[in-house]
Design a protein around this motif. Sequence first.
Motif, mmCIF file in Angstrom:
data_model
loop_
_atom_site.group_PDB
_atom_site.id
_atom_site.type_symbol
_atom_site.label_atom_id
_atom_site.label_comp_id
_atom_site.label_asym_id
_atom_site.label_seq_id
_atom_site.Cartn_x
_atom_site.Cartn_y
_atom_site.Cartn_z
ATOM 1 N N LEU A 46 12.069 19.734 5.244
ATOM 2 C CA LEU A 46 12.519 19.755 6.486
ATOM 3 C C LEU A 46 12.539 18.115 6.053
ATOM 4 N N ILE A 47 13.706 16.949 6.264
ATOM 5 C CA ILE A 47 14.225 16.164 6.095
ATOM 6 C C ILE A 47 14.747 15.744 7.358
ATOM 7 N N ASN A 48 14.496 13.819 7.153
ATOM 8 C CA ASN A 48 14.778 13.377 8.217
ATOM 9 C C ASN A 48 13.698 13.492 9.411
ATOM 10 N N HIS A 49 13.075 13.610 9.354
ATOM 11 C CA HIS A 49 11.564 14.054 10.282
ATOM 12 C C HIS A 49 10.933 12.833 10.874
ATOM 13 N N GLY A 50 11.376 11.565 10.465
ATOM 14 C CA GLY A 50 10.659 10.434 10.551
ATOM 15 C C GLY A 50 9.754 10.169 11.075
ATOM 16 N N ILE A 51 9.096 10.656 9.715
ATOM 17 C CA ILE A 51 7.720 10.060 8.718
ATOM 18 C C ILE A 51 8.368 9.087 8.196
ATOM 19 N N PRO A 52 7.756 8.226 7.811
ATOM 20 C CA PRO A 52 8.293 6.844 6.911
ATOM 21 C C PRO A 52 7.839 7.572 5.653
ATOM 22 N N VAL A 53 8.788 7.443 4.585
ATOM 23 C CA VAL A 53 8.292 7.355 3.480
ATOM 24 C C VAL A 53 7.570 7.109 3.240
ATOM 25 N N ASP A 54 6.448 6.102 3.191
ATOM 26 C CA ASP A 54 5.258 4.991 2.546
ATOM 27 C C ASP A 54 4.606 5.142 2.882
ATOM 28 N N LEU A 55 4.160 5.589 4.483
ATOM 29 C CA LEU A 55 3.263 6.475 4.708
ATOM 30 C C LEU A 55 2.976 8.126 4.361
ATOM 31 N N MET A 56 4.543 8.973 3.385
ATOM 32 C CA MET A 56 4.035 9.518 2.925
ATOM 33 C C MET A 56 3.483 9.635 1.555
ATOM 34 N N GLU A 57 3.734 8.684 0.893
ATOM 35 C CA GLU A 57 3.290 8.429 -0.463
ATOM 36 C C GLU A 57 1.886 7.609 -0.170
ATOM 37 N N ARG A 58 1.770 6.570 0.784
ATOM 38 C CA ARG A 58 0.359 6.574 1.011
ATOM 39 C C ARG A 58 -0.551 7.771 1.436
ATOM 40 N N VAL A 59 -0.691 8.823 1.709
ATOM 41 C CA VAL A 59 -1.411 10.029 1.341
ATOM 42 C C VAL A 59 -1.707 10.708 0.780
ATOM 43 N N LYS A 60 -0.391 10.905 0.108
ATOM 44 C CA LYS A 60 -0.301 11.256 -1.135
ATOM 45 C C LYS A 60 -1.923 11.119 -2.468
ATOM 46 N N LYS A 61 -0.919 9.488 -2.486
ATOM 47 C CA LYS A 61 -1.633 8.470 -3.745
ATOM 48 C C LYS A 61 -3.407 8.403 -3.002
ATOM 49 N N SER A 62 -3.840 8.284 -1.274
ATOM 50 C CA SER A 62 -5.355 8.462 -1.207
ATOM 51 C C SER A 62 -6.232 9.977 -1.606
ATOM 52 N N GLY A 63 -4.692 11.195 -1.845
ATOM 53 C CA GLY A 63 -5.581 12.243 -2.058
ATOM 54 C C GLY A 63 -5.724 12.495 -3.446
ATOM 55 N N GLU A 64 -4.749 11.610 -4.305
ATOM 56 C CA GLU A 64 -5.087 11.931 -5.763
ATOM 57 C C GLU A 64 -5.810 10.930 -6.208
ATOM 58 N N GLU A 65 -6.503 9.813 -5.320
ATOM 59 C CA GLU A 65 -7.439 8.921 -6.072
ATOM 60 C C GLU A 65 -8.632 9.514 -5.703
ATOM 61 N N PHE A 66 -9.230 10.367 -4.450
ATOM 62 C CA PHE A 66 -9.945 10.935 -4.286
ATOM 63 C C PHE A 66 -10.333 12.424 -5.273
ATOM 64 N N PHE A 67 -9.325 12.796 -5.862
ATOM 65 C CA PHE A 67 -9.467 13.742 -6.646
ATOM 66 C C PHE A 67 -9.988 12.930 -8.463
ATOM 67 N N GLY A 68 -10.133 11.725 -8.233
ATOM 68 C CA GLY A 68 -9.980 11.348 -9.436
ATOM 69 C C GLY A 68 -11.573 10.898 -9.169
ATOM 70 N N LEU A 69 -12.142 10.887 -8.950
ATOM 71 C CA LEU A 69 -12.966 10.421 -7.999
ATOM 72 C C LEU A 69 -14.332 11.165 -9.114
ATOM 73 N N ALA A 70 -15.245 10.872 -10.214
ATOM 74 C CA ALA A 70 -16.263 11.516 -10.182
ATOM 75 C C ALA A 70 -16.693 12.520 -9.180
ATOM 76 N N VAL A 71 -17.200 13.499 -9.584
ATOM 77 C CA VAL A 71 -17.639 15.069 -8.811
ATOM 78 C C VAL A 71 -18.615 14.678 -8.560
ATOM 79 N N GLU A 72 -19.947 13.744 -8.542
ATOM 80 C CA GLU A 72 -20.601 13.213 -8.190
ATOM 81 C C GLU A 72 -19.950 12.317 -6.349
ATOM 82 N N GLU A 73 -19.607 11.837 -6.745
ATOM 83 C CA GLU A 73 -18.771 10.504 -5.413
ATOM 84 C C GLU A 73 -18.003 12.167 -4.530
#
Length: 188
Positions: free
Chosen positions: A1-28
């Motif tokens: 889907l393109i032109n879906h109406g979801i802001p690109v910067d929001l999509m990037e924030r979601v991806k970055k948050s997921g990436e940062e979560f998986f970069g945490l120590a296993v214990e966290e």
Amino acid sequence: LINHGIPVDLMERVKKSGEEFFGLAVEEKEKYANDQAAGKIQGYGSKLANNACGQLEWEDYFFHLVYPEDKRDLSIWPKTPTDYIEATSEYAKCLRLLSTKVFKALSIGLGLEPDRLEKEVGGLQELLLQMKINYYPKCPQPELALGVEAHTDVSALTFILHNMVPGLQLFYEGKWVTAKCVPDSIVM
């Protein structure tokens, strides 16, 4: 889907948050672990096991309900990264609006009343949106591993926010085809 109406910067924030979560120590990450045996399917999990075909599934994931807001359990949502809750909440609202548009288009395409399919899956009040973030750790023997085995999603619609790394395949017209990596798009 393109032109879906979801802001690109929001999509990037979601991806970055997921990436940062998986970069945490296993214990966290384990602080948010699910407990499948106890029926707690939401939270952090890891699937490192042989599937029925003898291939090794090699995946970490985070799964939780994101919409409607009154049914979410924020106690299992990661507090780190700090933008996770806000970005994911905003993204869920945008996905909910997109779902309505897609259901309407599909209904009209099938010759139904515009709101028919959305009503069939619970309507505005009961439709649940669940989010799963997949992470594929580096595998020491990649020729033996598979991210996730072939499967059929159990949901009415699936929206995939991809990170532009090729590999996602879809079963289309009797064969497996690799999904195109189109910037700022969502695979549905």
